[in-house]
Design an enzyme around this catalytic site. Structure first.
Site, PDB file in Angstrom:
ATOM      1  N   SER A 277       0.880  -1.115   0.084  1.00 13.97           N
ATOM      2  CA  SER A 277      -0.052  -0.184   0.128  1.00 13.97           C
ATOM      3  C   SER A 277       0.890   1.183   0.065  1.00 13.97           C
ATOM      4  CB  SER A 277      -0.762  -0.128   1.273  1.00 13.97           C
ATOM      5  OG  SER A 277      -0.388   0.545   2.498  1.00 13.97           O
ATOM      6  N   LYS A 278       0.430   2.302  -0.482  1.00  6.14           N
ATOM      7  CA  LYS A 278       1.259   3.462  -0.644  1.00  6.14           C
ATOM      8  C   LYS A 278       1.617   4.171   0.629  1.00  6.14           C
ATOM      9  CE  LYS A 278       0.115   4.981  -5.088  1.00  6.14           C
ATOM     10  NZ  LYS A 278       0.002   6.381  -6.243  1.00  6.14           N
TER      11      LYS A 278
END
Length: 521
Positions: A277-278
């Site tokens: 995930s970012k």
RNA sequence: GGCCCCGUCGUCUAACCCGGUCAGGACACAGGCCUUUCACGCCUGGAAUACGGGUUCAAAUCCCGUCGGGGUCACCA
């Protein structure tokens, strides 16, 4: 020497050569959208494409997929430029950046500047009856999709506008419309270099939109037009695009382009096996740079994620990778990022660096930590680097290994104080050590070592008996570079002063256990 | 849910295509050696073919099914 044949044929020497006759100039591309974030997965995709190009003497093309104008900003492109440059992935064709002019004969290399091409090609499909205008509103389509979901049917466009007659279309006047691609009957086969043969019934797809009401293209159209017009020979990207590729192949055929070879590589997952995930630290390539990892390390590690050279070696330089890389040895299963292995690899790469090179990479880290390196000579900094090169795993670690060179130890490590300075003979030990130091004829590591060894011989104590307390006095810590080397660099005056200061501290704060009830003040 | 992809030590992987080693290596872990600490280096050890069928003298390898993970089904890319 070209190794781009399909997985199905891998290892067949004859095919390998046969194939190389056809693909003389390999053209590969990296086509990120500038979102301000260079994901670790982007890095792997860029790397694999770059490696293929460099291995084959082909062309590596950088293309900006910035059709989504709202999300694309120029400073985001700068981030992209920075990351690629840091990783050392240079491109042969690509758009202009601030100080770099556009390169290549197939430009422009920003999709936002290629709109006329997408519109032209879409019009051609329209003219040839391979696409049609669709006047359905977003609301109608959403409702349709909801109905499908409720009835547990796959959400598909019903195709009402497919059957519109010219008169009906004319009657719509200026009503907004999208252009949909007319998915043909039949089966589409992808011969993927990594995934093998993937065949899909075209009826699995509905007639997808290729042009939005405002005339802008949808990703699928833009990619295919670009890859076709830019004469891309191999599309190497994440396997999240595998399903899309069927659409793309249909478009390649409809547009009459030569379809490239495809290679869909598995995605990189985080340490827990989840999609990166970012928000997660490490998802951003810049995190690794900030944490003191070498680009060489990241390149090496990323290459190894899903690929191994034939000889099984894992510690590989950039040149090694270029020489040895081949897609036919790339695996198809997803892999997770292993921090421990990256750390180990980084240590290995740090050790392979030339000492001056390492020194120059270290200096900014020291400065960032507030240590004043300008007071030291280049020669001195080189020596400092040399005594730490074997020790550190990341560039940032240099700070804790050498901060005492730049400032007086603010405090002594508590555990080490208890271990080395609380002993009954701690003061005696330190006095002896100080005495030995004062006697050395010249202030060199060798002479210091000799002096300590003489001391050890005379007293019958171990070398460690003197080394550890001395280290604590000079550095305030229990770990660091070799004692004699560090003392040499620290200088006679400073070293002796720190010894005296430590002896004073021991006398004041470290009265041996039993002498004072509390043992400290 | 439909379709698609993937599934070997804790992790990355080799061997799979073309069936036949005690399933090999690396990181990590444990123990040992070396050593002034840390690190490096060296040695030793534990550790895997998701499950169930089938084919075969023989299956990690070929086939089928199950389970698990992921992807994709937008007027995002």
């Amino acid at each position: 020497m070209l190794s781009l044949q399909s997985r199905a044929f891998r290892g067949t020497f004859v095919v390998q050569h046969f194939w190389s006759l056809f693909v003389e100039n390999v053209r590969v591309r990296f086509a990120p959208s500038p979102t301000g974030f260079f994901h670790i997965g982007n890095a792997k995709t860029a790397l694999y494409n770059w490696l293929i190009a460099r291995h084959c003497g082909g062309t590596f093309i950088l293309r900006l997929e910035d059709t989504d104008v709202e999300r694309s900003k120029e400073e985001y492109a700068e981030v992209l430029f920075d990351c690629l440059t840091w990783l050392g992935l240079d491109w042969d064709e690509g758009p202009a950046f601030k100080h770099i002019p556009e390169k290549g004969d197939y430009g422009p290399y920003r999709q936002s500047q290629r709109m006329h091409l997408y519109r032209r090609e879409a019009q051609r499909l329209l003219d040839e009856g391979k696409a049609y205008k669709c006047f359905c509103t977003k609301e109608e389509l959403d409702a349709e999709r909801e109905r499908a979901a409720a009835e547990k049917r796959p959400p598909r466009y019903s195709g009402v506008c497919k059957k519109l007659t010219p008169d009906q279309i004319h009657a719509k006047g200026n009503a907004p419309y999208v252009i949909r691609f007319r998915v043909p009957d039949g089966v589409t086969v992808i011969d993927d270099i990594i995934q093998g043969t993937v065949r899909t019934e075209n009826k699995e797809f509905d007639d997808f939109v290729i042009i939005k009401p405002n005339g802008d293209p949808i990703f699928h159209l833009a990619v295919v037009v670009d890859d076709g017009l830019m004469k891309i020979t191999h599309v190497v990207r994440g396997d999240d695009h595998l399903t899309n590729t069927t659409r793309h192949v249909m478009l390649f055929e409809a547009l009459g382009y030569q379809a490239p070879q495809f290679a869909h590589m598995p995605l990189v997952h985080d340490e827990k096996g989840q999609k990166y995930s970012k928000r997660m630290h490490g998802a951003n390539v810049l995190d690794w740079r900030n944490d003191g990892y070498l680009p060489e390390t990241l390149i090496n590690y990323l290459a190894l994620l899903g690929w191994t050279p034939e000889d099984g070696t894992e510690l590989l330089t950039r040149d090694d990778l270029v020489k040895k890389f081949s897609l036919d040895r790339a695996g198809a299963s997803a892999s997770r990022f292993d921090l421990k292995k990256v750390q180990w690899l980084n240590g290995q790469h740090i050790r392979m660096l030339g000492v001056e090179d390492l020194r120059d990479r270290l200096i900014p880290r020291l400065q960032a930590a507030g240590l004043d390196t300008t007071a030291k000579s280049t020669e001195w900094l080189t020596r400092m680097t040399a005594i730490c090169q074997e020790k550190i795993k990341t560039l940032n670690e240099i700070v804790t290994y050498t901060d005492f060179f730049f400032s007086e130890p603010a405090e002594y490590e508590e555990k080490a104080v208890r271990k080395h300075w609380m002993a009954p003979d701690a003061l005696k030990c330190m006095d002896e050590a100080l005495d030995a130091m004062e006697q050395v004829p010249e202030w060199t590591a060798a002479a210091l070592r000799a002096a300590y060894e003489t001391l050890v011989e005379r007293t019958g104590n171990s070398l460690g008996h003197y080394v550890h307390p001395t280290r604590l006095a000079l550095t305030g810590k229990s770990v660091g570079p070799g004692l004699f080397e560090l003392a040499e660099l620290l200088g006679k005056e400073t070293s002796l002063a720190r010894m005296r200061r430590a002896i004073e501290f021991i006398g004041r704060a470290c009265a041996p256990l039993g002498t004072t009830p509390e043992g400290q003040s």
